[in-house]
Write a protein that holds these residues in place. Sequence first.
Motif, PDB file in Angstrom:
ATOM      1  N   LEU A  42      44.212  28.548  54.756  1.00 24.44           N
ATOM      2  CA  LEU A  42      45.457  28.537  55.540  1.00 24.44           C
ATOM      3  C   LEU A  42      46.508  29.431  54.895  1.00 24.44           C
ATOM      4  CD1 LEU A  42      45.770  24.728  56.401  1.00 24.44           C
ATOM      5  CD2 LEU A  42      44.913  26.557  57.877  1.00 24.44           C
ATOM      6  N   GLU A  43      46.634  29.344  53.576  1.00 23.93           N
ATOM      7  CA  GLU A  43      47.606  30.179  52.874  1.00 23.93           C
ATOM      8  C   GLU A  43      47.287  31.661  53.068  1.00 23.93           C
ATOM      9  OE1 GLU A  43      49.401  30.523  48.332  1.00 23.93           O
ATOM     10  OE2 GLU A  43      47.283  30.017  48.620  1.00 23.93           O
ATOM     11  N   ARG A  44      46.040  32.022  52.915  1.00 24.03           N
ATOM     12  CA  ARG A  44      45.626  33.436  53.020  1.00 24.03           C
ATOM     13  C   ARG A  44      45.879  33.966  54.429  1.00 24.03           C
ATOM     14  NH1 ARG A  44      44.146  37.980  53.595  1.00 24.03           N
ATOM     15  NH2 ARG A  44      42.672  39.171  52.309  1.00 24.03           N
ATOM     16  N   LEU A  45      45.543  33.191  55.451  1.00 23.96           N
ATOM     17  CA  LEU A  45      45.773  33.631  56.826  1.00 23.96           C
ATOM     18  C   LEU A  45      47.263  33.719  57.128  1.00 23.96           C
ATOM     19  CD1 LEU A  45      43.009  31.619  58.735  1.00 23.96           C
ATOM     20  CD2 LEU A  45      42.985  34.052  58.133  1.00 23.96           C
ATOM     21  N   ALA A  52      44.976  28.370  66.109  1.00 15.73           N
ATOM     22  CA  ALA A  52      45.192  29.793  65.864  1.00 15.73           C
ATOM     23  C   ALA A  52      44.707  30.569  67.083  1.00 15.73           C
ATOM     24  CB  ALA A  52      44.449  30.246  64.602  1.00 15.73           C
ATOM     25  N   TRP A  53      45.065  31.849  67.131  1.00 16.71           N
ATOM     26  CA  TRP A  53      44.599  32.711  68.216  1.00 16.71           C
ATOM     27  C   TRP A  53      44.394  34.116  67.660  1.00 16.71           C
ATOM     28  CZ3 TRP A  53      48.062  36.619  70.107  1.00 16.71           C
ATOM     29  CH2 TRP A  53      49.374  36.505  69.622  1.00 16.71           C
ATOM     30  N   ARG A  54      43.477  34.836  68.281  1.00 17.69           N
ATOM     31  CA  ARG A  54      43.148  36.184  67.831  1.00 17.69           C
ATOM     32  C   ARG A  54      43.838  37.225  68.701  1.00 17.69           C
ATOM     33  NH1 ARG A  54      37.803  33.891  68.021  1.00 17.69           N
ATOM     34  NH2 ARG A  54      36.910  33.510  65.956  1.00 17.69           N
ATOM     35  N   CYS A  55      44.290  38.286  68.048  1.00 17.70           N
ATOM     36  CA  CYS A  55      44.896  39.417  68.744  1.00 17.70           C
ATOM     37  C   CYS A  55      44.034  40.647  68.434  1.00 17.70           C
ATOM     38  CB  CYS A  55      46.337  39.621  68.266  1.00 17.70           C
ATOM     39  SG  CYS A  55      47.244  40.910  69.149  1.00 17.70           S
ATOM     40  N   PRO A  56      43.141  41.040  69.342  1.00 17.73           N
ATOM     41  CA  PRO A  56      42.218  42.140  69.058  1.00 17.73           C
ATOM     42  C   PRO A  56      42.903  43.501  69.109  1.00 17.73           C
ATOM     43  CG  PRO A  56      41.921  41.386  71.298  1.00 17.73           C
ATOM     44  CD  PRO A  56      42.919  40.452  70.673  1.00 17.73           C
ATOM     45  N   SER A  64      58.300  35.476  62.776  1.00 18.07           N
ATOM     46  CA  SER A  64      58.964  35.933  63.994  1.00 18.07           C
ATOM     47  C   SER A  64      57.996  36.748  64.853  1.00 18.07           C
ATOM     48  CB  SER A  64      60.193  36.773  63.645  1.00 18.07           C
ATOM     49  OG  SER A  64      60.871  37.184  64.815  1.00 18.07           O
ATOM     50  N   GLU A  65      57.240  37.641  64.220  1.00 17.55           N
ATOM     51  CA  GLU A  65      56.239  38.419  64.965  1.00 17.55           C
ATOM     52  C   GLU A  65      55.230  37.493  65.634  1.00 17.55           C
ATOM     53  OE1 GLU A  65      52.470  41.138  63.717  1.00 17.55           O
ATOM     54  OE2 GLU A  65      54.405  41.790  62.908  1.00 17.55           O
ATOM     55  N   GLN A  66      54.766  36.483  64.881  1.00 16.10           N
ATOM     56  CA  GLN A  66      53.809  35.539  65.443  1.00 16.10           C
ATOM     57  C   GLN A  66      54.353  34.855  66.677  1.00 16.10           C
ATOM     58  OE1 GLN A  66      51.442  32.394  63.146  1.00 16.10           O
ATOM     59  NE2 GLN A  66      53.136  31.163  63.930  1.00 16.10           N
ATOM     60  N   LYS A  86      43.822  40.769  64.435  1.00 15.30           N
ATOM     61  CA  LYS A  86      44.846  39.965  63.790  1.00 15.30           C
ATOM     62  C   LYS A  86      44.624  38.497  64.156  1.00 15.30           C
ATOM     63  CE  LYS A  86      48.516  43.471  63.719  1.00 15.30           C
ATOM     64  NZ  LYS A  86      49.939  43.757  64.041  1.00 15.30           N
ATOM     65  N   VAL A  87      45.001  37.621  63.264  1.00 10.03           N
ATOM     66  CA  VAL A  87      44.920  36.183  63.527  1.00 10.03           C
ATOM     67  C   VAL A  87      46.305  35.592  63.322  1.00 10.03           C
ATOM     68  CG1 VAL A  87      43.926  33.976  62.824  1.00 10.03           C
ATOM     69  CG2 VAL A  87      42.498  36.035  62.841  1.00 10.03           C
ATOM     70  N   TYR A  88      46.807  34.944  64.351  1.00  9.68           N
ATOM     71  CA  TYR A  88      48.083  34.250  64.291  1.00  9.68           C
ATOM     72  C   TYR A  88      47.837  32.760  64.524  1.00  9.68           C
ATOM     73  CZ  TYR A  88      50.188  38.888  65.184  1.00  9.68           C
ATOM     74  OH  TYR A  88      50.561  40.202  65.133  1.00  9.68           O
TER      75      TYR A  88
END
Length: 435
Positions: A247-250, A288-292, A334-336, A306-308
């Motif tokens: 979790l920390e790394r993501l 979480a969700w992926r942003c390809p 904020s970006e997330q 990307k993973v948010y």
Amino acid sequence: MYAPDALAGIAPPNLYVLTGPRRVGKSVAMRRKIQELLESGEDPRSIVYCSCDGFRPQDLRRLFKAGRALMPAAHDRPMWWFIDEVTAVGEDWGTVVKGLRDDTALRGDCVVLTGSSATGLRQAVDALAGRRGPDAARSDRLLLPMGFRSFCAHTGVDTPTVEGSLAVADLTSPRARDLYGELGFWTESLVDAWENYLRIGGFPQAVADFVRSGDVGAGFVQDLWDVVRGDAIRAAALPDPTVLALLERLGLNLASPVNASDVARDVGLADNHAANNRIADLVSNFLAWRCPRAAGERPNERAQRKVYFTDPLLARLAGAVDGARAEPSVSKLSEQQVGVALGRAIDTAAPGSFVRGGRLMHMRTATKAEIDFVGPDLDGCVEGKYVDAGWRGEARTARANFGRGVLATRRALDLDGAIWAVPAPILAWLLDPVA
């Protein structure tokens, strides 16, 4: 009281699927709908609610049979079925419901199913094709933690009196320009509220704790941690330190494409496959969700994604559980949340798109620059740049590649030129019409 109307307009003979993470309020939404039906004069015997935790497929069959037996033979009105956490039954639940919709009076009833596992839903829902009813286009419903406008309304923020909201296709329209300008008056109060939102998130209990005490209570942090390790990553049987490290790394990686091999090495997983599987667990459970990466208007499935997280508190959870763990910066959060707001707005227009993914992407330009959010639904592009100044370089990149778009800044509001600087809280407030 926070009361999202996730089940607005449901009616027989349709079947609806309400998805979202645990602790977001899906069960509460069902109970509110039941109360509404009772207050409208619906026969209590025509309404059945049941949680499926611990159920097997045969238990689900017995439930429908027993519920039908409650009604007198002369009753010729449709029934209302509220079946909570149906994915807990296992992968065969879809076969059970399909058979009953085909062969019994259930075909004429209103059926609402909730689930917290996208994996458990996807295959079963495919089996229900053609059995959703005439309202099939609106049968997929999504309930995520509350958006920013709702957060403001429920935390006593001096809510703007501006009417209206924005679709993602209208972010650089003349109407959008007018709304951005009107909301500029509330910039300072909205920035303060946004930075609280980026710390507290939108889970209803977290927001209630914040209203009461100014922070998220330790009890809810523990509850959310139990959801992650007890539901999402339960099958992997990872030790707690490894889950926290993941979790920390993501969280620290929010604004960048994920290299699964690096993640595995950094957190102590076996290989890139193990890292991708654990990320998939989080995505499947709506945590979480992926942003390809974009390849034209479609995702490049071979490129790093990307993973948010779906909520700021989830992105901060490792640090909230273990104070020695690092947390993502405010700019990354904020970006997330701008991305979450865009994804939710796209899902409103195209139900089910958030779960399927692929309509909100990031872009690598010819000069190796990154643009945070692009996609066929967007009016131009959206770039996260949570600063008060120094954003014009990103504006040039966005203009060169898209011609128009929005930079989600901190306080900067500049509506001249092709690329507009708009405070992230103003953008998120307008994308969230629910309060």
